[in-house]
Design an enzyme around this catalytic site. Structure first.
Site, short mmCIF file in Angstrom:
data_model
loop_
_atom_site.label_atom_id
_atom_site.label_comp_id
_atom_site.label_asym_id
_atom_site.label_seq_id
_atom_site.Cartn_x
_atom_site.Cartn_y
_atom_site.Cartn_z
N TYR A 27 -48.73 3.08 65.92
CA TYR A 27 -49.20 4.20 65.09
C TYR A 27 -49.49 3.69 63.67
CZ TYR A 27 -49.10 8.76 62.69
OH TYR A 27 -49.41 9.86 61.91
N GLN B 12 -42.55 3.09 64.79
CA GLN B 12 -43.95 3.39 65.13
C GLN B 12 -44.89 2.23 64.83
OE1 GLN B 12 -44.04 6.79 62.23
NE2 GLN B 12 -44.97 7.78 63.99
N1 LIG Z 1 -47.50 15.56 61.11
C1 LIG Z 1 -47.30 14.53 60.34
O1 LIG Z 1 -46.18 14.29 59.85
C2 LIG Z 1 -48.44 13.62 59.97
C3 LIG Z 1 -49.64 13.64 60.65
N2 LIG Z 1 -50.63 12.77 60.26
C4 LIG Z 1 -51.90 12.73 60.97
O2 LIG Z 1 -52.55 13.99 60.86
C5 LIG Z 1 -53.39 14.20 61.99
C6 LIG Z 1 -53.09 15.54 62.60
O3 LIG Z 1 -51.75 15.53 63.03
P1 LIG Z 1 -50.87 16.83 63.25
O4 LIG Z 1 -51.59 18.04 62.87
O5 LIG Z 1 -49.56 16.54 62.67
O6 LIG Z 1 -50.71 16.75 64.84
P2 LIG Z 1 -50.65 17.88 65.95
O7 LIG Z 1 -50.17 17.22 67.18
O8 LIG Z 1 -49.93 19.06 65.43
O9 LIG Z 1 -52.19 18.26 66.12
C7 LIG Z 1 -53.10 17.30 66.58
C8 LIG Z 1 -54.24 17.98 67.29
O10 LIG Z 1 -55.08 16.94 67.81
C9 LIG Z 1 -55.40 17.25 69.15
N3 LIG Z 1 -55.66 16.02 69.90
C10 LIG Z 1 -54.81 15.06 70.26
N4 LIG Z 1 -55.41 14.12 70.98
C11 LIG Z 1 -56.70 14.49 71.09
C12 LIG Z 1 -57.82 13.95 71.74
N5 LIG Z 1 -57.75 12.82 72.45
N6 LIG Z 1 -59.00 14.61 71.65
C13 LIG Z 1 -59.09 15.77 70.96
N7 LIG Z 1 -58.06 16.33 70.34
C14 LIG Z 1 -56.87 15.71 70.40
C15 LIG Z 1 -54.20 17.99 69.69
O11 LIG Z 1 -54.52 18.76 70.83
C16 LIG Z 1 -53.80 18.82 68.49
O12 LIG Z 1 -54.44 20.07 68.49
C17 LIG Z 1 -53.13 13.02 62.93
O13 LIG Z 1 -54.14 12.05 62.75
C18 LIG Z 1 -51.79 12.48 62.45
O14 LIG Z 1 -51.62 11.12 62.76
C19 LIG Z 1 -50.50 11.92 59.21
C20 LIG Z 1 -49.34 11.90 58.51
C21 LIG Z 1 -48.21 12.72 58.82
C1 LIG Z 2 -45.29 11.36 64.27
C2 LIG Z 2 -46.11 11.18 63.12
C3 LIG Z 2 -45.34 11.18 61.89
C4 LIG Z 2 -46.06 10.50 60.82
C5 LIG Z 2 -45.09 10.04 59.85
C6 LIG Z 2 -45.66 9.61 58.61
O1 LIG Z 2 -46.76 9.86 58.26
C7 LIG Z 2 -44.81 8.82 57.82
C8 LIG Z 2 -44.70 8.90 56.50
C9 LIG Z 2 -43.88 7.95 55.89
C10 LIG Z 2 -43.48 7.94 54.68
C11 LIG Z 2 -43.61 8.90 53.67
C12 LIG Z 2 -43.20 8.58 52.46
C13 LIG Z 2 -43.33 9.35 51.29
C14 LIG Z 2 -42.88 8.88 50.12
C15 LIG Z 2 -43.08 9.57 48.84
O2 LIG Z 2 -42.30 10.71 48.72
C16 LIG Z 2 -42.90 8.65 47.65
O3 LIG Z 2 -41.59 8.29 47.46
C17 LIG Z 2 -43.76 7.45 47.73
C18 LIG Z 2 -44.84 7.61 46.78
C19 LIG Z 2 -45.61 6.34 46.69
C20 LIG Z 2 -46.91 6.61 46.08
O4 LIG Z 2 -47.41 5.78 45.33
O5 LIG Z 2 -47.47 7.64 46.36
#
Ligand SMILES: NC(=O)C1=CN([C@@H]2O[C@H](COP(=O)(O)OP(=O)(O)OC[C@H]3O[C@@H](n4cnc5c(N)ncnc54)[C@H](O)[C@@H]3O)[C@@H](O)[C@H]2O)C=CC1
Ligand SMILES: CCCCCC(=O)/C=C/C=C\C=C\C=C\[C@@H](O)[C@@H](O)CCCC(=O)O
Length: 261
Positions: free
Chosen positions: A151, A148
């Site tokens: 991203y 990514q």
């Molecule tokens: N799910 C994950 O593992 C992680 C997510 N994030 C971040 O958290 C935030 C929310 O993500 P999630 O809830 O996981 O995603 P999701 O896909 O479940 O929800 C995202 C929401 O944003 C809306 N959206 C997307 N593009 C849009 C646009 N152009 N205008 C208005 N609305 C829009 C979608 O319709 C959806 O309702 C994002 O910024 C994502 O990058 C961060 C770390 C980890």
């Molecule tokens: C499609 C969107 C997915 C977004 C994925 C994302 O947010 C990626 C996360 C990547 C890594 C997560 C790592 C977590 C690590 C912890 O469990 C720990 O080991 C690290 C703690 C480090 C600290 O100082 O907090």
């Protein structure tokens, strides 16, 4: 904690993390505008929230946050409907390495635009009463993956922008606290996008690397991210904070070493 009388705007609030945050805000008696591209999901979500919390507390505003005029209108409609604005969560995000320009627009440009619009409605600079902004980044800004690249770049950008704006707010006496939240992997629809060539383009071949990382670090539930968000909203001492949420350490903060000359 009571947020009675406070008004929040949450982008990407129709599902996933945003949806959990909207739920917590309503539980704390705030009024909430859900701003989201997905009309079906937004309307379904509003109907469920009306049934749970009563009508008139939550509004769904269909809007693509990457359309600057539409985002401006969404802020305006929120203030017209609820009379004020106190809390803005710039949460909407996508994961698309194929259309990487769109990823920059949604994940970074719209967060910047959302922050500036929030300031127009909340900052003392504009004669308003103050408030709080939370921008959503990711642990991908700390532990990157070959899967990514763009991203990851946007999530780095969100942290840098938010910290600089937090300093601008304190030095410019905006009366607005600006913080950033970095979740690790969270169980939402977004997480499933990592397997699709449509989203990942040529980087899809690194999906096993990504999955290994997910298995190693675990997957969080959206409710914990909402808990962290609520802490950032109510803790009046926090400005420029970088909150991380991971399975191993739970809710905690990143610390930066002071720069030496
Ligand atoms: N799910 C994950 O593992 C992680 C997510 N994030 C971040 O958290 C935030 C929310 O993500 P999630 O809830 O996981 O995603 P999701 O896909 O479940 O929800 C995202 C929401 O944003 C809306 N959206 C997307 N593009 C849009 C646009 N152009 N205008 C208005 N609305 C829009 C979608 O319709 C959806 O309702 C994002 O910024 C994502 O990058 C961060 C770390 C980890
Ligand atoms: C499609 C969107 C997915 C977004 C994925 C994302 O947010 C990626 C996360 C990547 C890594 C997560 C790592 C977590 C690590 C912890 O469990 C720990 O080991 C690290 C703690 C480090 C600290 O100082 O907090």
């Amino acid at each position: 904690m009571s947020l009675n009388g406070k008004v929040a705007l949450v982008t990407g609030g129709a599902q996933g993390i945003g949806r959990a945050v909207v739920q917590s805000l309503l539980q704390s008696s705030a009024k909430v505008a859900v701003v989201d591209l997905n009309k079906t999901c937004g309307e379904e979500s509003k109907a469920q929230l009306d049934a749970e919390f009563g009508e008139g507390n939550c509004n769904f505003i269909p809007c693509d946050v990457s359309n600057g005029d539409a985002l401006r209108d969404a802020f305006q409609r929120t203030v017209e409907q609820f009379g004020r604005l106190d809390i803005v969560i710039n949460n909407a995000g996508i994961n698309n390495e194929k259309n990487w320009e769109k990823t920059i627009q949604v994940n970074l440009t719209s967060v910047i635009k959302g922050t500036y619009l929030a300031l127009e409605h909340m900052s003392k600079e504009y004669g308003k009463e103050g408030g709080t902004i939370i921008n959503v980044s990711s642990m991908a800004a700390f532990l990157h993956s070959p899967h990514q690249p763009v991203y990851t770049a946007t999530k780095h950008g969100v942290i840098g922008f938010t910290r600089a704006m937090a300093d601008a707010s304190s030095q410019g006496d905006y009366g607005v606290r600006i913080n950033v939240l970095c979740p690790a992997f969270v169980d939402t629809p977004l997480l499933h996008s990592v397997e699709h060539e449509d989203n990942m383009g040529k980087f899809v071949k690194f999906k096993d690397d990504f999955k290994r990382s997910m298995n190693k670090f675990g997957v969080l539930q959206p409710a914990l991210i909402a808990e962290g968000m609520m802490r950032l909203i109510v803790d009046s001492t926090l400005n420029g904070a970088v909150m991380k949420i991971t399975c191993s350490k739970g809710i905690h903060f990143h610390t930066y070493e002071p720069m030496s000359a």
